[in-house]
Design a protein around this motif. Structure first.
Motif, PDB file in Angstrom:
ATOM      1  N   THR A 178     -11.215 -25.253 -20.096  1.00 17.07           N
ATOM      2  CA  THR A 178     -11.514 -24.763 -18.627  1.00 17.07           C
ATOM      3  C   THR A 178     -11.681 -23.372 -18.553  1.00 17.07           C
ATOM      4  O   THR A 178     -12.701 -22.965 -17.625  1.00 17.07           O
ATOM      5  CB  THR A 178     -10.417 -25.363 -17.639  1.00 17.07           C
ATOM      6  N   ALA A 179     -10.944 -22.469 -19.496  1.00 17.32           N
ATOM      7  CA  ALA A 179     -11.215 -21.176 -19.368  1.00 17.32           C
ATOM      8  C   ALA A 179     -12.570 -20.839 -20.023  1.00 17.32           C
ATOM      9  O   ALA A 179     -13.136 -19.810 -19.589  1.00 17.32           O
ATOM     10  CB  ALA A 179     -10.010 -20.593 -20.200  1.00 17.32           C
ATOM     11  N   ARG A 180     -12.759 -21.568 -21.054  1.00 12.80           N
ATOM     12  CA  ARG A 180     -14.091 -21.365 -21.871  1.00 12.80           C
ATOM     13  C   ARG A 180     -15.146 -21.494 -20.854  1.00 12.80           C
ATOM     14  O   ARG A 180     -16.264 -20.896 -20.909  1.00 12.80           O
ATOM     15  CB  ARG A 180     -14.342 -22.149 -22.940  1.00 12.80           C
ATOM     16  N   LEU A 181     -15.450 -22.566 -20.073  1.00 11.90           N
ATOM     17  CA  LEU A 181     -16.487 -22.853 -18.952  1.00 11.90           C
ATOM     18  C   LEU A 181     -16.179 -22.153 -17.818  1.00 11.90           C
ATOM     19  O   LEU A 181     -17.396 -21.674 -17.136  1.00 11.90           O
ATOM     20  CB  LEU A 181     -16.263 -24.448 -18.588  1.00 11.90           C
ATOM     21  N   ARG A 182     -15.144 -21.861 -17.387  1.00 11.06           N
ATOM     22  CA  ARG A 182     -15.110 -21.179 -15.975  1.00 11.06           C
ATOM     23  C   ARG A 182     -15.174 -19.458 -16.099  1.00 11.06           C
ATOM     24  O   ARG A 182     -15.223 -18.701 -14.965  1.00 11.06           O
ATOM     25  CB  ARG A 182     -14.189 -21.600 -15.096  1.00 11.06           C
ATOM     26  N   ILE A 188     -20.549 -17.831 -27.635  1.00 11.39           N
ATOM     27  CA  ILE A 188     -19.896 -19.153 -27.656  1.00 11.39           C
ATOM     28  C   ILE A 188     -18.505 -18.847 -28.442  1.00 11.39           C
ATOM     29  O   ILE A 188     -17.590 -19.380 -27.985  1.00 11.39           O
ATOM     30  CB  ILE A 188     -21.009 -20.183 -28.080  1.00 11.39           C
ATOM     31  N   TRP A 189     -18.575 -18.353 -29.471  1.00 12.86           N
ATOM     32  CA  TRP A 189     -17.149 -18.109 -30.151  1.00 12.86           C
ATOM     33  C   TRP A 189     -16.708 -16.926 -30.392  1.00 12.86           C
ATOM     34  O   TRP A 189     -16.510 -16.178 -31.563  1.00 12.86           O
ATOM     35  CB  TRP A 189     -17.788 -18.897 -31.704  1.00 12.86           C
ATOM     36  N   ASP A 190     -16.881 -15.964 -29.304  1.00 16.79           N
ATOM     37  CA  ASP A 190     -16.499 -14.458 -29.533  1.00 16.79           C
ATOM     38  C   ASP A 190     -14.944 -14.286 -29.623  1.00 16.79           C
ATOM     39  O   ASP A 190     -14.252 -15.098 -28.719  1.00 16.79           O
ATOM     40  CB  ASP A 190     -17.049 -14.077 -28.053  1.00 16.79           C
ATOM     41  N   LYS A 191     -14.554 -13.472 -30.552  1.00 19.53           N
ATOM     42  CA  LYS A 191     -13.216 -13.619 -31.009  1.00 19.53           C
ATOM     43  C   LYS A 191     -12.345 -12.739 -29.569  1.00 19.53           C
ATOM     44  O   LYS A 191     -11.300 -13.442 -29.310  1.00 19.53           O
ATOM     45  CB  LYS A 191     -13.120 -12.594 -32.168  1.00 19.53           C
ATOM     46  N   GLU A 192     -13.056 -11.988 -29.124  1.00 18.23           N
ATOM     47  CA  GLU A 192     -12.432 -11.258 -27.771  1.00 18.23           C
ATOM     48  C   GLU A 192     -12.201 -12.163 -26.740  1.00 18.23           C
ATOM     49  O   GLU A 192     -11.194 -12.244 -25.966  1.00 18.23           O
ATOM     50  CB  GLU A 192     -13.190 -10.173 -27.420  1.00 18.23           C
ATOM     51  N   ASP A 193     -13.266 -12.986 -26.599  1.00 14.66           N
ATOM     52  CA  ASP A 193     -12.941 -13.831 -25.351  1.00 14.66           C
ATOM     53  C   ASP A 193     -12.059 -15.020 -25.742  1.00 14.66           C
ATOM     54  O   ASP A 193     -11.246 -15.248 -24.731  1.00 14.66           O
ATOM     55  CB  ASP A 193     -14.291 -14.939 -25.318  1.00 14.66           C
ATOM     56  N   HIS A 194     -11.997 -15.350 -26.964  1.00 13.67           N
ATOM     57  CA  HIS A 194     -11.029 -16.217 -27.353  1.00 13.67           C
ATOM     58  C   HIS A 194      -9.644 -15.817 -27.043  1.00 13.67           C
ATOM     59  O   HIS A 194      -8.691 -16.397 -26.688  1.00 13.67           O
ATOM     60  CB  HIS A 194     -11.026 -16.793 -29.008  1.00 13.67           C
ATOM     61  N   ALA A 195      -9.460 -14.736 -27.357  1.00  9.96           N
ATOM     62  CA  ALA A 195      -8.168 -13.885 -27.219  1.00  9.96           C
ATOM     63  C   ALA A 195      -7.630 -13.902 -25.895  1.00  9.96           C
ATOM     64  O   ALA A 195      -6.547 -13.939 -25.403  1.00  9.96           O
ATOM     65  CB  ALA A 195      -7.935 -12.651 -27.946  1.00  9.96           C
ATOM     66  N   ARG A 200      -4.527 -15.912 -21.135  1.00  4.58           N
ATOM     67  CA  ARG A 200      -4.720 -16.400 -19.798  1.00  4.58           C
ATOM     68  C   ARG A 200      -4.018 -17.594 -19.966  1.00  4.58           C
ATOM     69  O   ARG A 200      -3.256 -18.141 -18.834  1.00  4.58           O
ATOM     70  CB  ARG A 200      -5.799 -16.607 -19.258  1.00  4.58           C
ATOM     71  N   VAL A 201      -4.203 -18.698 -20.770  1.00  6.90           N
ATOM     72  CA  VAL A 201      -3.856 -20.137 -20.746  1.00  6.90           C
ATOM     73  C   VAL A 201      -2.090 -19.822 -20.991  1.00  6.90           C
ATOM     74  O   VAL A 201      -1.437 -20.538 -20.312  1.00  6.90           O
ATOM     75  CB  VAL A 201      -4.412 -21.069 -21.655  1.00  6.90           C
TER      76      VAL A 201
END
Ligand code: ATP
Length: 618
Positions: A178-182, A188-195, A200-201
């Protein structure tokens, strides 16, 4: 009846907690004016003051994407003489389900939306959230004094009454996707985004008390998973991922026991306290649960009969002559009074309740000081900030682009499928069993009459198998469509992104399945041993399998239930098979069915396969 012209409009206001612009309790017009004039006293013009509070939509979006729950944009919803009607068959005038509803929903407040069954609670919630596409809306609906734009959907969280979750995914996986989509991502596989997503989760898991079951699958009636209360919280958690400014909840405690309901509403209360505007329809809350709500909006037959502080509601009705029995649950008392049902279970005071007209409460409320104050407060808030912010709809409706969404949805499909025990059976093992059965039944070399008949049968049966092979996927597809509808409604991705992710996810499996079948059957039955003939045979079956799959998806999306979808999926290909010219020769087809022969893809496929096998052999 509603009389105003349709002027549905919404508005966006940004007010930081430190700014204090949106007071905790905006009950009166005076409060609102005082709050908004703080900057003016510091020497700013009204316009400068407003501009400083309200950056462009783009600015707000970026800010929101990097904030935690309750720290982003604050919304005040104001609605005045809001009416909603639907057109019933053969009726020229709409049937009004909501009538001249006036009120406001403020940040940091939790508003209970209560009323007897059929009062219009869910309807009001959906109208406020912009989920009513049909029917007629009249009156004024403003979000911080401005018209609602489609792009605003991303600031809304809507928790539906029914949990729509994917049974084979864990709570953490559900929230991560949900976090990845919203949430807007860099790649798509950005490390900063992932962190950021992980952070958030974790925050939301912690906030809703889900950390202990984060890695447990959701489960369903066949597979044990999280508890009902945890599933409800996971359902709500999905809506918190984007740090919504307004949280709509439609009967979130239905099906929960009183202790779990209390636990859940406490979590929601904490979320409201962070600055989120919460509005929640609720049925028969316990006294403790009711006590957690700041405000109450009580509806009867689509009309407001009370809107004010929740803890003042009982005395408001007692002042009208309706005495609450000692120990009676306040929520039960309020609904009993306003629905005209006198309780019989020992509430002696109810026997002395005055007999009143059904419209009495709405009239009484309209003439009350409460309603006058409310109306003034609503008007003041709207005029304070209207016209100050950019309300234009942005081109991009989704947090991320089409390709990004398709890739993430494919990944999620795999994540959800890998734990589904029937996934590999439906796609691989079942076809091996069928192909082996054919192999044993039709070992017929040569071109004598029996071999020719056998080969023709194998060709037709191969086609039939791939026309129907996708039928086993009807149930999960119908189940997933609710999930998709929820996410599309929430502005996570488009229907076309969902469609293409499903197609691309299934293409390799269909390819592999048809190849496996072809390799077993083609050589066992000793069809034409050339590479070109084999590829032709394989491609025809592959295309038929894709058509079968697409028919299954189509009917699974348009049919009301999985049973209805299965009925269409069997009936329609059956007609194409029956009138393909194989079982009934062309001259014998009844004239009124001849159209079926011409549009039957089975007819053309069979002709192709017969030519592929027998051309030049006689
Ligand atoms: N599309 C529609 N056409 C006709 N009537 C409708 C339609 N949708 C809702 N209604 C009616 O409007 C009224 C309000 O429905 P709504 O679902 O909002 O009530 P509710 O207060 O949420 O009820 P409950 O507590 O039972 O869920 C009901 O009488 C319902 O039958």
């Amino acid at each position: 009846m509603p009389t105003k012209e349709s002027t549905v409009s919404l508005n966006l206001d940004r007010s930081t907690e430190s700014g204090g612009h949106l007071a905790e309790e905006n009950d009166t017009a005076t409060d609102l004016k005082m709050a908004s004039e703080t900057d003016l006293e510091e020497g700013m013009t009204r316009n400068e003051s407003m501009r400083s509070r309200q950056p462009s939509m783009h600015h707000i979006k970026d800010e929101r994407m990097s904030t935690k729950v309750g720290q982003g944009v604050k919304f005040n919803i104001t609605f005045e003489d809001l009416s909603y009607g639907v057109y019933l068959p053969k009726q020229k005038e709409p049937k009004w389900l909501l009538k001249n509803v006036t009120g406001a929903i403020n940040p940091k407040q939790m508003t209970a939306l209560m009323g007897p069954s059929g009062a219009g609670k869910s309807t009001l919630l959906e109208v406020l959230a912009g989920r009513k596409q049909d029917g007629e809306i009249e009156g004024e609906l403003l979000f911080n004094g401005k018209e609602r734009t489609r792009a605003m959907k991303r600031w809304f969280g809507f928790v539906e009454q029914r949990d729509s979750l994917i049974a084979t995914m864990t709570v953490r996986e559900t929230l991560m996707y949900t976090a990845r989509l919203r949430i807007k991502a860099n790649g798509i596989w950005d490390k900063e985004d992932h962190a950021d997503q992980v952070e958030r989760v974790d925050e939301i898991l912690d906030m809703l008390g889900l950390t202990a079951c984060a890695d447990v699958v959701i489960g369903d009636e066949n597979n044990r998973g999280v508890s009902g209360g945890q599933a409800k919280r996971a359902n709500a958690a999905m809506e918190l991922i984007t740090s919504p400014s307004i949280l709509f909840l439609d009967e979130p405690t239905s099906g929960l026991d009183s202790a779990t309901s209390l636990d859940f509403i406490r979590c929601i209360k904490d979320i409201a306290a962070r600055g989120v505007s919460v509005i929640c329809t609720i049925h028969q809350p316990s006294e403790e649960v009711y006590g957690l709500f700041d405000r109450l909006l009580l509806l009867v037959a689509g009309e407001v009969v009370y809107l004010g502080k929740a803890n003042m509601a009982v005395s408001y009705f007692q002042d009208l002559g309706f005495k609450k029995a000692p120990g009676q649950n306040p929520a039960d008392f309020l609904v009993s009074v306003t629905s005209g049902h006198k309780p019989t279970d020992g509430a002696n005071e109810s026997k002395t309740w005055p007999d009143v007209d059904p419209n009495y409460f709405a009239q009484e409320y309209m003439n009350s000081q409460l309603a006058t104050d409310r109306k003034e407060s609503t008007l003041a808030h709207r005029s304070d900030i209207s016209g100050q912010v950019d309300t234009k709809d942005k081109k991009e409706l989704y947090a991320n682009g089409f390709v990004y969404n398709v890739v993430v949805l494919i990944e999620r499909n795999w994540c959800a499928s890998k734990r589904d025990k029937s996934f590999f059976f439906k796609r691989v093992f079942s076809i091996v069993i069928v192909a082996t059965a054919f192999m044993l039944a039709y070992l017929m070399p040569g071109f004598d009459d029996a071999a020719i008949r056998g080969k023709q049968s194998v060709l037709m049966l191969s086609m039939i198998i791939f026309l129907f092979t996708a039928n086993g996927q009807v149930d999960p597809t119908v189940e997933r469509r609710n999930y998709m509808a929820r996410e599309v409604n929430a502005g996570s991705y488009s229907v076309s992104a969902h469609f293409w992710s499903t197609v691309l996810f299934e293409v390799p499996w269909t390819f592999f399945k048809v190849l496996l079948y072809s390799l077993i059957v083609y050589f066992a039955v000793q069809l034409q041993y050339t590479f070109v003939n084999f590829i032709y045979y394989f491609l025809v079956l592959f295309i038929l399998a894709e058509i079968g799959l697409n028919l299954m998806w189509f009917f699974s999306f348009v049919a009301a239930t999985a049973t209805e979808a299965s009925m269409y999926i069997i009936t329609i290909p059956f007609l194409f098979i029956l009138y393909s010219g194989f079982f009934i020769q062309y001259p014998d087809i009844p004239v009124y069915w001849i159209w079926a022969y011409y549009i039957s893809h089975v007819n053309y496929s069979m002709a192709g396969l017969l030519l592929n096998e027998f051309k030049g052999k006689f």
